[in-house]
Structures are given as structure tokens and as C-alpha cells.
Design a protein around this motif. Structure first.
Motif: not given
Length: 375
Positions: A45-70
Motif C-alpha cells: 500500500l505504501l509503495r503505491n502511495i510513495f516513491s520508495l527505493p528498490l531496497e523497500v521493494r526487496l524487503v517487502n517481497n522478503l517479508i511477504f514470502v517469509s509470512a508464507i513460509l512461517l
């Protein structure tokens, strides 16, 4: 926005569940996974509102997949499955390396999605296997429903990958059918997965509380109330076969308590219950009737068979020493055995006749069985 709010509300419910059922392993891991899932949706949601660096996209993807693994690890732990944590760690590391490469060195939206979706499908596939490999009886329907939801995820993954092949979707925020389908699917999957997980935990709690209420704490056989209910239920059937009820008493049990103490008496009760139970087969029933009295119910058991079975129970207990503080203790049984046609008697009548036979066995010297046949 809808998916983020829904995930937040579900996380609040799951945290409450974990607080009330923290005796079960795996719930905390599953709840942590849902919190990660909520954070990842907020990140989208925040990435859709604000222009954020690539690191945020990477961390976001990692958190999302970590949730599935957990989620899958938590389900496996809750079901007491053997978890290969090294394999899960390798799965996460491979995903991390693929995302770093696809974010910084080869910025391709399709292959970045491919890496995420394949990891999700693999994780939920393993979670589904955890459920199917578990021999669950008391909450089988709920667990299979959860397995169905997890198994549906790979199908959604395949569908998204097919939709991405048209090349029109270049971001998670692009208004395309592929993204609409994905967010709607995630919303439904999250809701149903968490709902069935909560139901599974609740049913396990109910099942264990019900079991505790029916089991004798000391001997771990059915208590008086549970024994009576099960016998009455069986006697209420329509099959016209002979049944046998045995009311038995440990001889001179008070003397064991007075001589060796109540701890020794408790050990004798536990061991006698274990010896008796080892000679039973389904659907035969053993219950503690009170004090040193036990009751054995043998469906489909004729008078001739009842004599052999009663003698077997008596002999097994007589020849089995009970050890208390390395000191062997021996005990014997007196048994009152009554056999009757199933359709002609009720439990009260069987107990009355068996009690008279038990009293006769004690009068005749104990360590014996007396038999009654109701025609």
C-alpha cells in the motif's frame, strides 16, 4: 487497502488465539507469519502511495514470502510433524538470492513474480502434506478443509503466471485483470486459511478438554460417567447378540495402602489398568468404576467366551508383579461376570447381577470369578 485492513483484523484475532492457546506448539509461528503478511500488505500500500527505493521493494517481497513460509512451518509444528528447518532455510536463502538478482541486476517483473509465486506454491504444498500425513480423527474435516485451501494456492499461482504472459502487467499496482485476480485471491485465501486454522485449534482444544473430562486422571482409562454412557449407547443398538459385563475388584487393596502407602496403591491401580487394557480389543471397553473397582464390557461375547476372558484377566494380573520403589508387589482380582442377550437388559440390571456375583467371588475366597447367565 481492503486486503491490508482484513489482514490486520485477522492478525488481532490470531494474537488473541495465541494468547488463549499458547500451550500448543506452532501457533506463535503461524501468528508471526500472519503479522508478517499484514506488514507486507501495508508495504504494498505504501509503495503505491510513495516513491520508495528498490531496497523497500526487496524487503517487502522478503517479508511477504517469509509470512508464507512461517504459515506452513506453524501448521507443521501444530500437527507435531517433523520439520526440516535446514530445508526451509535453504528455501528462504534461494529466494533471497533470486530476488536480489531480479531487483538489482535483472529487473524483470515476470521473473521476479515467478520466483515469488513458485516459492509460495512450494511452501503451501509442503504445508498441505503436513496435514495429509497426520492421522487426525477429532478435527479431520477442518484440517482437510485447510489442506484444500493450501492446495488451491498453486492453482492460483499458475493462473497468475498465465495472466502475466500477456505483458500488460509491469507492476503490482497496474490496473489489470492479473492484479485484480491476484488481490481478490489473496484476500479469499487469507480469510479462509486463517478461519480454518482457528477452527482447527478450537476443535483440538475442545477434543482434549472432552477427553480429560472422560478419562480417569490416575489410571488413564474411562471414568465412571464415560463408561456408563458408552455401554448404554451400545446396549441401545438393534443387534441381538450376547454381551458380557465384568465387575472386578482388587483383593485386599486397603491392606496395600495401609502397608505400603497410598503412592503404592496408586501404582497398583495404574498397573492393573494397564494389564487389563492390554488384553482388550476394539470395541471392548475398560473403565474405572470407583476406588479399586473396574468394569469391563465385552460386546458380542457369549457365556463360554466370557469364562475364558475372565480367567485371562485374572491370570494376567495375578502373574504380573507391580514394582514400587524397586519392591515387587503382587495382587489378585475378584470378578463378577454376567452375560445376557443385548436386547433384553440394561446397564442397571447388568451391574446389579455383576455386583452379586462379585460379592459371591469374595465370599468364596477371592482371586476367582463367579458367573451369571441371564437367559
Amino acid at each position: 487497502m481492503m486486503t491490508s485492513v482484513s489482514s490486520l483484523l485477522q492478525s488481532i484475532v490470531l494474537v488473541s488465539l495465541w494468547y488463549s492457546a499458547n500451550q500448543y506448539k506452532g501457533i506463535s509461528i503461524y501468528v508471526l507469519g500472519n503479522i508478517f503478511s499484514c506488514l507486507s500488505f501495508v508495504g504494498f500500500l505504501l509503495r503505491n502511495i510513495f516513491s520508495l527505493p528498490l531496497e523497500v521493494r526487496l524487503v517487502n517481497n522478503l517479508i511477504f514470502v517469509s509470512a508464507i513460509l512461517l504459515h506452513s512451518i506453524g501448521i507443521g509444528q501444530f500437527l507435531s510433524r517433523k520439520i526440516n528447518y535446514r530445508a526451509w532455510l535453504w528455501c528462504f536463502l534461494l529466494f533471497l538470492f533470486s530476488q536480489v538478482y531480479l531487483v538489482y541486476y535483472f529487473d524483470d517483473y515476470f521473473w521476479r513474480n515467478f520466483s515469488i509465486l513458485i516459492t509460495i506454491a512450494l511452501a503451501y504444498g509442503i504445508g498441505c502434506k503436513y496435514i495429509l500425513d497426520t492421522k487426525i480423527i477429532n478435527y479431520r474435516v477442518t484440517s482437510l478443509s485447510l489442506a484444500f485451501i493450501l492446495a488451491a494456492t498453486p492453482l492460483i499461482v499458475i493462473m497468475r503466471l498465465i495472466l502475466l504472459l500477456d505483458g500488460q502487467t509491469h507492476s503490482i499496482f497496474t490496473q489489470t485483470f492479473a492484479n485484480s485476480f491476484t488481490f481478490l485471491s489473496m484476500f479469499i485465501i487469507d480469510f479462509l486459511r486463517n478461519g480454518f486454522f482457528v477452527l482447527m485449534v478450537s476443535q483440538r482444544m475442545y477434543s482434549e478438554l472432552h477427553e480429560v473430562a472422560e478419562m480417569d486422571f490416575l489410571t488413564q482409562v474411562f471414568n465412571r460417567g464415560a463408561t456408563a454412557r458408552r455401554i448404554n449407547k451400545y446396549l441401545g443398538g438393534k443387534t441381538q447378540t450376547d454381551v458380557t459385563l465384568i465387575l472386578l475388584d482388587i483383593d485386599y487393596f486397603k491392606k496395600i495402602n495401609d502397608t505400603y502407602g497410598h503412592d503404592a496403591g496408586d501404582q497398583v491401580l495404574r498397573d492393573v489398568a494397564r494389564v487389563l487394557e492390554s488384553a482388550l480389543t476394539f470395541p471392548e471397553l475398560l473403565g474405572r468404576w470407583g476406588g479399586e473397582e473396574f468394569i469391563i464390557f465385552l460386546p458380542n461375547c457369549s457365556a463360554r467366551e466370557a469364562r475364558d476372558r475372565a480367567e485371562l484377566f485374572r491370570y494376567n494380573v495375578e502373574t504380573q508383579n507391580v514394582y514400587y520403589v524397586l519392591q515387587p508387589l503382587s495382587c489378585t482380582l475378584s470378578l463378577g461376570v454376567v452375560t445376557a442377550p443385548r436386547h433384553q437388559v440394561d446397564l442397571d440390571e447388568l451391574l446389579k447381577r455383576a455386583d452379586i456375583a462379585l460379592y459371591q467371588a469374595k465370599r468364596n475366597g477371592r482371586n476367582r470369578a463367579e458367573f451369571v447367565i441371564i437367559p
